[in-house]
Design an enzyme around this catalytic site. Structure first.
Site, short mmCIF file in Angstrom:
data_model
loop_
_atom_site.label_atom_id
_atom_site.label_comp_id
_atom_site.label_asym_id
_atom_site.label_seq_id
_atom_site.Cartn_x
_atom_site.Cartn_y
_atom_site.Cartn_z
N CYS A 119 0.81 -1.22 0.00
CA CYS A 119 0.00 0.00 0.00
C CYS A 119 0.85 1.28 0.00
O CYS A 119 0.33 2.37 -0.23
CB CYS A 119 -0.96 0.00 1.18
SG CYS A 119 -2.07 -1.42 1.16
N HIS A 252 -3.09 7.29 2.37
CA HIS A 252 -3.54 5.98 1.88
C HIS A 252 -4.94 5.74 2.43
O HIS A 252 -5.20 5.95 3.62
CB HIS A 252 -2.56 4.91 2.34
CG HIS A 252 -3.05 3.52 2.10
ND1 HIS A 252 -3.57 3.13 0.88
CD2 HIS A 252 -3.12 2.44 2.91
CE1 HIS A 252 -3.93 1.86 0.96
NE2 HIS A 252 -3.68 1.42 2.18
N ASN A 282 -10.06 0.00 0.33
CA ASN A 282 -8.60 0.08 0.27
C ASN A 282 -8.14 -0.54 -1.05
O ASN A 282 -8.23 -1.76 -1.21
CB ASN A 282 -8.02 -0.66 1.48
CG ASN A 282 -6.50 -0.66 1.51
OD1 ASN A 282 -5.86 -0.26 0.54
ND2 ASN A 282 -5.94 -1.11 2.61
C1 LIG Z 1 -9.71 -4.64 10.61
C2 LIG Z 1 -10.30 -3.62 11.56
C3 LIG Z 1 -11.35 -2.77 10.84
C4 LIG Z 1 -11.00 -4.36 12.69
O1 LIG Z 1 -11.54 -3.42 13.58
P1 LIG Z 1 -11.34 -3.61 15.15
O2 LIG Z 1 -12.05 -2.49 15.79
O3 LIG Z 1 -9.85 -3.75 15.41
O4 LIG Z 1 -12.10 -4.93 15.40
P2 LIG Z 1 -11.56 -6.28 16.11
O5 LIG Z 1 -10.58 -6.95 15.23
O6 LIG Z 1 -11.19 -5.93 17.51
O7 LIG Z 1 -12.88 -7.12 16.11
C5 LIG Z 1 -13.99 -6.74 16.92
C6 LIG Z 1 -15.10 -7.73 16.70
O8 LIG Z 1 -15.67 -7.54 15.39
C7 LIG Z 1 -15.72 -8.80 14.72
N1 LIG Z 1 -15.59 -8.56 13.28
C8 LIG Z 1 -14.46 -8.55 12.53
N2 LIG Z 1 -14.78 -8.30 11.25
C9 LIG Z 1 -16.11 -8.16 11.20
C10 LIG Z 1 -17.01 -7.90 10.14
N3 LIG Z 1 -16.61 -7.70 8.87
N4 LIG Z 1 -18.33 -7.81 10.44
C11 LIG Z 1 -18.76 -7.97 11.69
N5 LIG Z 1 -17.95 -8.23 12.73
C12 LIG Z 1 -16.64 -8.32 12.48
C13 LIG Z 1 -14.57 -9.58 15.31
O9 LIG Z 1 -14.76 -10.96 15.10
C14 LIG Z 1 -14.63 -9.18 16.75
O10 LIG Z 1 -15.64 -9.92 17.35
P3 LIG Z 1 -15.48 -10.46 18.88
O11 LIG Z 1 -15.33 -9.22 19.70
O12 LIG Z 1 -16.73 -11.21 19.10
O13 LIG Z 1 -14.23 -11.30 18.86
C15 LIG Z 1 -9.22 -2.69 12.15
O14 LIG Z 1 -8.37 -3.43 13.00
C16 LIG Z 1 -8.40 -2.03 11.09
O15 LIG Z 1 -8.89 -1.21 10.36
N6 LIG Z 1 -7.10 -2.34 11.05
C17 LIG Z 1 -6.22 -1.76 10.04
C18 LIG Z 1 -6.49 -2.43 8.74
C19 LIG Z 1 -5.83 -1.74 7.61
O16 LIG Z 1 -5.96 -0.55 7.49
N7 LIG Z 1 -5.16 -2.51 6.78
C20 LIG Z 1 -4.53 -2.05 5.62
C21 LIG Z 1 -3.31 -1.29 5.95
S1 LIG Z 1 -2.49 -0.96 4.47
#
Ligand SMILES: CC(C)(COP(=O)(O)OP(=O)(O)OC[C@H]1O[C@@H](n2cnc3c(N)ncnc32)[C@H](O)[C@@H]1OP(=O)(O)O)[C@@H](O)C(=O)NCCC(=O)NCCS
Length: 325
Positions: A119, A252, A282
């Site tokens: 990215c 990004h 993304n």
């Molecule tokens: C991926 C991301 C959105 C997840 O958000 P988060 O707030 O960290 O969420 P968590 O991983 O703590 O998950 C919270 C809950 O949501 C659930 N969950 C995950 N994806 C889900 C989805 N698509 N729909 C519904 N629930 C979801 C998880 O299973 C978890 O459930 P639990 O509490 O019962 O275990 C976040 O971590 C993120 O944006 N990270 C950076 C990703 C990124 O930018 N990547 C590219 C970089 S180049």
């Protein structure tokens, strides 16, 4: 007289198929996987993304974006003497997508190669092209970010498959007596390879390992927020400018919460941040040039303004480029 590089034209391309969160909710439900529009919007800011059809490759999206950038710059493919494509979803193992794009454009003869920095690919590619133009190795470069991430997504993993989309963005970067690109700052830390990767590879005609995207979302989130701010400040320092000099931040487009956090740290209000993540998801290396082109064509980013681009992604890689448009 010092030689600089300057963006002469921008272009972008999105595959026609728009997939809303509700479309994905319905698709995943068929496999018994639960997600919702509310969860995706609240955690990421994404409302829709575009997915390419099976027969559309990164080079096809790159071609359309490049033609638009050339048209905006008033240039022909033959005027280009360097092609750099940033992609993690190349058409083939080899040759490079840049060579395939070169042939499709009819720009044969000039050096053409891919940059793989996931990215952060576009800020890496733009920095390389700027250095080659400053050194006199090139005079007019086509710098492209192009991706078809939909084909490396694991649609059984709701934590990743809702985040990404396909698209391409391109700029024509020309030698200039006035800047242009003011400064850049690139980094990588390979100790974080495992938190965002597609670990599969080709071995003896077979795919070895898993060829689908894996991500530790929380680890990526924490790293990204800290690193982007540092790269932005280092770039501003190199140019002798401060955050008050920035007219537009084009980060990004991965997650609106990461973008809001970076803007806050740079003391920039969100109305100075170009946001397309809601519409594109993304698109990895394509996200910054796509957002730039949309902002230029919408009349948001205007000639003479100072724009800060910031990328972060797998590797881990990160960096920023400060430029006058
Ligand atoms: C991926 C991301 C959105 C997840 O958000 P988060 O707030 O960290 O969420 P968590 O991983 O703590 O998950 C919270 C809950 O949501 C659930 N969950 C995950 N994806 C889900 C989805 N698509 N729909 C519904 N629930 C979801 C998880 O299973 C978890 O459930 P639990 O509490 O019962 O275990 C976040 O971590 C993120 O944006 N990270 C950076 C990703 C990124 O930018 N990547 C590219 C970089 S180049």
């Amino acid at each position: 007289m010092r030689r600089y590089s300057r963006i002469a034209g921008t272009g972008s391309s999105l595959p026609p198929r728009r997939v809303t969160n509700d479309d994905l909710v319905a698709q995943l439900a068929q496999q018994g996987i639960e997600t919702s529009d509310e969860w995706i919007v609240e955690r990421t800011g994404i409302r829709s993304r575009h997915f390419a059809e099976r027969d559309v490759a990164s080079s096809d999206l790159a071609l359309e974006a490049s033609r638009r950038a050339l048209e905006a710059a008033g240039r022909q493919p033959q005027d280009i003497d360097l092609i750099i494509v940033a992609t993690s979803t190349p058409d083939m193992v080899f040759p490079s997508t840049a060579c395939i794009l070169q042939h499709k454009l009819g720009a044969n003869g000039c050096p053409a190669f891919d940059v793989q920095a996931v990215c952060s690919g576009f800020v890496y590619a733009l920095t390389v092209a700027d250095a080659m133009i400053q050194s006199g190795a090139a005079s007019r470069a086509l710098v492209v970010g192009a991706e078809v991430f939909s084909r490396i997504l694991d649609f059984k993993d709701r934590t990743t498959c809702v985040l990404f989309g396909d698209g391409a963005g391109a700029v024509v970067l020309e030698a200039s007596e006035t800047p242009g690109i003011l400064a850049s700052d690139l980094h990588a830390d390979g100790s974080h390879v495992g938190i965002l990767c597609v670990p599969g590879n080709v071995y003896g005609g077979q795919i070895l390992g898993d060829p689908l995207l894996k991500m530790d979302g929380q680890a990526v989130f924490k790293l990204a927020v800290g690193l982007l701010d540092k790269a932005a400040r280092a770039t501003l320092d190199k140019a002798g400018l401060t955050d008050a000099d920035v007219d537009w931040l084009i980060p990004h487009q991965a997650n609106i919460r990461i973008m809001q956090s970076t803007a806050r740290k740079l003391k920039l209000p969100m109305d100075k941040v170009v946001v397309t993540v809601d519409q594109h998801g993304n698109t990895s290396a394509a996200s910054i040039p796509l957002a730039l082109d949309h902002a230029v064509r919408a009349g948001q980013v205007k000639p003479g303004q100072t724009v800060l681009l910031e990328g972060v992604g797998g590797g881990f890689t990160w960096g920023a480029v400060l430029l006058k448009i």
